[in-house]
Design a protein around this motif. Structure first.
Motif, PDB file in Angstrom:
ATOM      1  N   THR A   1       0.837  -1.201   0.000  1.00 39.94           N
ATOM      2  CA  THR A   1       0.000   0.000   0.000  1.00 39.94           C
ATOM      3  C   THR A   1       0.874   1.253   0.000  1.00 39.94           C
ATOM      4  N   ARG A   2       1.954   1.230   0.772  1.00 40.64           N
ATOM      5  CA  ARG A   2       2.847   2.396   0.804  1.00 40.64           C
ATOM      6  C   ARG A   2       3.509   2.613  -0.553  1.00 40.64           C
ATOM      7  N   TRP A   3       3.862   1.519  -1.230  1.00 44.28           N
ATOM      8  CA  TRP A   3       4.397   1.651  -2.589  1.00 44.28           C
ATOM      9  C   TRP A   3       3.357   2.332  -3.482  1.00 44.28           C
ATOM     10  N   GLY A   4       2.112   1.895  -3.366  1.00 43.92           N
ATOM     11  CA  GLY A   4       1.049   2.482  -4.175  1.00 43.92           C
ATOM     12  C   GLY A   4       0.869   3.960  -3.884  1.00 43.92           C
ATOM     13  N   ILE A   5       0.918   4.316  -2.610  1.00 44.26           N
ATOM     14  CA  ILE A   5       0.804   5.721  -2.215  1.00 44.26           C
ATOM     15  C   ILE A   5       1.952   6.523  -2.823  1.00 44.26           C
ATOM     16  N   LEU A   6       3.154   6.003  -2.694  1.00 40.07           N
ATOM     17  CA  LEU A   6       4.322   6.712  -3.211  1.00 40.07           C
ATOM     18  C   LEU A   6       4.246   6.873  -4.731  1.00 40.07           C
ATOM     19  N   GLU A   7       3.775   5.846  -5.417  1.00 37.75           N
ATOM     20  CA  GLU A   7       3.624   5.946  -6.871  1.00 37.75           C
ATOM     21  C   GLU A   7       2.606   7.016  -7.253  1.00 37.75           C
ATOM     22  N   LEU A   8       1.482   7.062  -6.547  1.00 29.31           N
ATOM     23  CA  LEU A   8       0.480   8.095  -6.827  1.00 29.31           C
ATOM     24  C   LEU A   8       1.020   9.487  -6.534  1.00 29.31           C
ATOM     25  N   LEU A   9       1.730   9.623  -5.412  1.00 32.00           N
ATOM     26  CA  LEU A   9       2.260  10.937  -5.051  1.00 32.00           C
ATOM     27  C   LEU A   9       3.414  11.351  -5.962  1.00 32.00           C
ATOM     28  N   GLY A  10       3.988  10.415  -6.661  1.00 28.84           N
ATOM     29  CA  GLY A  10       5.024  10.761  -7.622  1.00 28.84           C
ATOM     30  C   GLY A  10       4.465  11.470  -8.842  1.00 28.84           C
ATOM     31  N   THR A  11       3.176  11.312  -9.082  1.00 34.79           N
ATOM     32  CA  THR A  11       2.563  11.939 -10.251  1.00 34.79           C
ATOM     33  C   THR A  11       1.816  13.223  -9.908  1.00 34.79           C
ATOM     34  N   GLN A  12       1.338  13.323  -8.652  1.00 36.39           N
ATOM     35  CA  GLN A  12       0.615  14.536  -8.249  1.00 36.39           C
ATOM     36  C   GLN A  12       0.510  14.601  -6.738  1.00 36.39           C
ATOM     37  N   ASP A  13       0.383  15.810  -6.216  1.00 37.03           N
ATOM     38  CA  ASP A  13       0.155  16.008  -4.788  1.00 37.03           C
ATOM     39  C   ASP A  13      -1.296  15.650  -4.504  1.00 37.03           C
ATOM     40  N   LEU A  14      -1.518  14.889  -3.430  1.00 31.42           N
ATOM     41  CA  LEU A  14      -2.876  14.460  -3.078  1.00 31.42           C
ATOM     42  C   LEU A  14      -3.100  14.557  -1.581  1.00 31.42           C
ATOM     43  N   SER A  15      -4.346  14.731  -1.200  1.00 36.44           N
ATOM     44  CA  SER A  15      -4.735  14.675   0.204  1.00 36.44           C
ATOM     45  C   SER A  15      -4.908  13.211   0.599  1.00 36.44           C
ATOM     46  N   ALA A  16      -5.013  12.955   1.889  1.00 36.73           N
ATOM     47  CA  ALA A  16      -5.257  11.594   2.357  1.00 36.73           C
ATOM     48  C   ALA A  16      -6.586  11.080   1.811  1.00 36.73           C
ATOM     49  N   SER A  17      -7.593  11.950   1.744  1.00 37.64           N
ATOM     50  CA  SER A  17      -8.885  11.551   1.189  1.00 37.64           C
ATOM     51  C   SER A  17      -8.760  11.221  -0.293  1.00 37.64           C
TER      52      SER A  17
END
Length: 111
Positions: free
Chosen positions: A23-39
């Protein structure tokens, strides 16, 4: 962007411990493309908002993400500098091993 001092000093052990979760890998991959909130992250991943918050805390503690306040919202951004620093350390270790193996090969060929 200013990199926080703790991000520059993140230990490889802390980074690998934080990344030892899919899950942390997935979070990091998403945040690598754009800034996101926890929601925003919870909308894109199959985990609860509370679980996302715990994962973000682990990633932030390892210096892999930083918080950004955008108005009333808190967004998260990946810090590539931490991964780059760990990558450089791994490359250095790999180069040392390659040099040792080359010396052994040279000795073996000259026997």
């Amino acid at each position: 962007m200013t990199v926080r001092p703790e991000a520059r000093r993140a230990s490889p052990t802390a980074v690998f411990a934080a990344l030892a979760d899919e899950t942390r890998w997935g979070i990091l991959e998403l945040l690598g493309t754009q800034d996101l909130s926890a929601s925003g992250l919870a909308e894109r991943l199959p985990v609860s908002r509370q679980a996302i918050a715990k994962h973000l805390s682990a990633l932030e503690g390892a210096g892999l993400v930083e918080r950004l306040r955008v108005g009333r919202e808190v967004r998260y951004r990946a810090l590539g500098s931490t991964l780059s620093a760990v990558g450089r350390r791994l490359e250095d270790i790999g180069a040392q091993w390659d040099a040792r193996l080359d010396r052994i090969k040279h000795i073996a060929e000259n026997l």
